[in-house]
Scaffold this motif. Sequence first.
Motif, PDB file in Angstrom:
ATOM      1  N   SER A   1      -4.062   5.794   0.822  1.00  0.00           N
ATOM      2  CA  SER A   1      -5.441   5.322   0.876  1.00  0.00           C
ATOM      3  C   SER A   1      -5.552   4.071   1.727  1.00  0.00           C
ATOM      4  O   SER A   1      -4.698   3.182   1.668  1.00  0.00           O
ATOM      5  CB  SER A   1      -5.929   5.014  -0.544  1.00  0.00           C
ATOM      6  OG  SER A   1      -7.176   4.353  -0.521  1.00  0.00           O
ATOM      7  N   PHE A   2      -6.637   3.989   2.504  1.00  0.00           N
ATOM      8  CA  PHE A   2      -6.856   2.786   3.312  1.00  0.00           C
ATOM      9  C   PHE A   2      -7.154   1.565   2.440  1.00  0.00           C
ATOM     10  O   PHE A   2      -7.084   0.429   2.913  1.00  0.00           O
ATOM     11  CB  PHE A   2      -7.968   2.999   4.337  1.00  0.00           C
ATOM     12  CG  PHE A   2      -9.362   3.174   3.773  1.00  0.00           C
ATOM     13  CD1 PHE A   2     -10.036   2.130   3.143  1.00  0.00           C
ATOM     14  CD2 PHE A   2     -10.015   4.392   3.904  1.00  0.00           C
ATOM     15  CE1 PHE A   2     -11.324   2.292   2.639  1.00  0.00           C
ATOM     16  CE2 PHE A   2     -11.307   4.553   3.405  1.00  0.00           C
ATOM     17  CZ  PHE A   2     -11.954   3.500   2.772  1.00  0.00           C
TER      18      PHE A   2
ATOM     19  N   GLY B   1      -5.645  12.697  -5.030  1.00  0.00           N
ATOM     20  CA  GLY B   1      -5.833  12.416  -3.619  1.00  0.00           C
ATOM     21  C   GLY B   1      -6.235  10.986  -3.381  1.00  0.00           C
ATOM     22  O   GLY B   1      -6.254  10.157  -4.307  1.00  0.00           O
ATOM     23  N   PRO B   2      -6.583  10.653  -2.128  1.00  0.00           N
ATOM     24  CA  PRO B   2      -6.949   9.272  -1.793  1.00  0.00           C
ATOM     25  C   PRO B   2      -8.245   8.874  -2.485  1.00  0.00           C
ATOM     26  O   PRO B   2      -9.174   9.672  -2.626  1.00  0.00           O
ATOM     27  CB  PRO B   2      -7.099   9.307  -0.269  1.00  0.00           C
ATOM     28  CG  PRO B   2      -7.384  10.736   0.062  1.00  0.00           C
ATOM     29  CD  PRO B   2      -6.647  11.551  -0.961  1.00  0.00           C
ATOM     30  N   LEU B   3      -8.319   7.614  -2.881  1.00  0.00           N
ATOM     31  CA  LEU B   3      -9.444   7.167  -3.698  1.00  0.00           C
ATOM     32  C   LEU B   3     -10.760   7.163  -2.937  1.00  0.00           C
ATOM     33  O   LEU B   3     -11.821   7.347  -3.535  1.00  0.00           O
ATOM     34  CB  LEU B   3      -9.133   5.792  -4.275  1.00  0.00           C
ATOM     35  CG  LEU B   3      -7.884   5.790  -5.173  1.00  0.00           C
ATOM     36  CD1 LEU B   3      -7.475   4.379  -5.538  1.00  0.00           C
ATOM     37  CD2 LEU B   3      -8.119   6.629  -6.422  1.00  0.00           C
ATOM     38  N   GLU B   4     -10.714   6.993  -1.612  1.00  0.00           N
ATOM     39  CA  GLU B   4     -11.943   7.038  -0.823  1.00  0.00           C
ATOM     40  C   GLU B   4     -12.505   8.453  -0.716  1.00  0.00           C
ATOM     41  O   GLU B   4     -13.630   8.655  -0.270  1.00  0.00           O
ATOM     42  CB  GLU B   4     -11.713   6.447   0.569  1.00  0.00           C
ATOM     43  CG  GLU B   4     -10.672   7.152   1.399  1.00  0.00           C
ATOM     44  CD  GLU B   4      -9.273   6.549   1.243  1.00  0.00           C
ATOM     45  OE1 GLU B   4      -8.464   6.710   2.182  1.00  0.00           O
ATOM     46  OE2 GLU B   4      -8.987   5.929   0.198  1.00  0.00           O
ATOM     47  N   VAL B   5     -11.727   9.445  -1.146  1.00  0.00           N
ATOM     48  CA  VAL B   5     -12.188  10.834  -1.235  1.00  0.00           C
ATOM     49  C   VAL B   5     -12.505  11.193  -2.683  1.00  0.00           C
ATOM     50  O   VAL B   5     -13.492  11.878  -2.974  1.00  0.00           O
ATOM     51  CB  VAL B   5     -11.133  11.802  -0.660  1.00  0.00           C
ATOM     52  CG1 VAL B   5     -11.562  13.251  -0.819  1.00  0.00           C
ATOM     53  CG2 VAL B   5     -10.856  11.475   0.808  1.00  0.00           C
TER      54      VAL B   5
ATOM     55  N   PRO C   1      -2.179  -7.110   3.541  1.00  0.00           N
ATOM     56  CA  PRO C   1      -1.884  -8.005   2.413  1.00  0.00           C
ATOM     57  C   PRO C   1      -3.049  -8.083   1.437  1.00  0.00           C
ATOM     58  O   PRO C   1      -4.198  -7.794   1.789  1.00  0.00           O
ATOM     59  CB  PRO C   1      -1.647  -9.363   3.094  1.00  0.00           C
ATOM     60  CG  PRO C   1      -2.414  -9.262   4.383  1.00  0.00           C
ATOM     61  CD  PRO C   1      -2.337  -7.824   4.812  1.00  0.00           C
ATOM     62  N   VAL C   2      -2.751  -8.475   0.209  1.00  0.00           N
ATOM     63  CA  VAL C   2      -3.779  -8.609  -0.823  1.00  0.00           C
ATOM     64  C   VAL C   2      -4.599  -9.872  -0.553  1.00  0.00           C
ATOM     65  O   VAL C   2      -4.055 -10.973  -0.431  1.00  0.00           O
ATOM     66  CB  VAL C   2      -3.152  -8.672  -2.227  1.00  0.00           C
ATOM     67  CG1 VAL C   2      -4.231  -8.845  -3.290  1.00  0.00           C
ATOM     68  CG2 VAL C   2      -2.328  -7.418  -2.497  1.00  0.00           C
TER      69      VAL C   2
ATOM     70  N   SER D   1      -3.045  -5.157  -8.845  1.00  0.00           N
ATOM     71  CA  SER D   1      -2.100  -5.069  -7.737  1.00  0.00           C
ATOM     72  C   SER D   1      -2.157  -3.706  -7.059  1.00  0.00           C
ATOM     73  O   SER D   1      -2.250  -2.669  -7.744  1.00  0.00           O
ATOM     74  CB  SER D   1      -0.676  -5.317  -8.260  1.00  0.00           C
ATOM     75  OG  SER D   1       0.282  -4.955  -7.297  1.00  0.00           O
ATOM     76  N   PRO D   2      -2.069  -3.652  -5.726  1.00  0.00           N
ATOM     77  CA  PRO D   2      -2.018  -2.352  -5.046  1.00  0.00           C
ATOM     78  C   PRO D   2      -0.832  -1.500  -5.496  1.00  0.00           C
ATOM     79  O   PRO D   2      -0.897  -0.270  -5.452  1.00  0.00           O
ATOM     80  CB  PRO D   2      -1.884  -2.735  -3.568  1.00  0.00           C
ATOM     81  CG  PRO D   2      -2.465  -4.097  -3.472  1.00  0.00           C
ATOM     82  CD  PRO D   2      -2.124  -4.771  -4.779  1.00  0.00           C
TER      83      PRO D   2
END
Length: 202
Positions: free
Chosen positions: A91-92, A47-51, A97-98, A183-184
């Motif tokens: 994920s937010f 799942g999303p990393l903030e979760v 941009p990086v 990198s994202p």
Amino acid sequence: MFSGAQISLYPMTDDFVGVITSALGALDPYRNQLRIETDDISTLLVGPLEVLFPAMRDLFSAAARSGKHCVLSATISRGCPGEPDDAICDSFHFEGPVAPLAERQATALAAVQDAPDIGVFSVAQLSLYVLGQGNHMDEIYGCIDFLKQSGTFEKSKHFATKLNGDTGALFATLEQAFCRFGSPQGHVAIDLTVSANSPSAR
């Protein structure tokens, strides 16, 4: 992107089953945002990393509150080219941009400062792997600089960095290390061990 963790929880007590099953209730608030699969070796959280990181934090903290020596072992990965993209992992952390490395370090430090106080002291060691990009050492050194300023840094070790602190700050540090460096779109992994209530003298 695909992101997730294979985790195993080890309470050092005869009643390890009771500690684990009681701690699993801490995952209930996250179950509608994560895919959870368990077998006889580990549990996969996708799942999303903030979760993902708060879920691991709360599971481990619940087990550690038993007062028993508990260890969490985890392999955390994002962007593995061998895994299919999964919408549940959006994920937010990777919107926009990086930013330059210094800006990402500052953002990571601010997030750790805002971490909740959980009331459980833990130690951890992690190894960050930034895979498949030519400037991977720049990203790793940038992460190490962040860790040293995070307030959770204890020491550098061969092949790993050791952290300590409240599990709120500790898992916030881990989340930022994982999400702000590399990198994202790249493949990034962390090998992680977290321990609480160890009988070893510090």
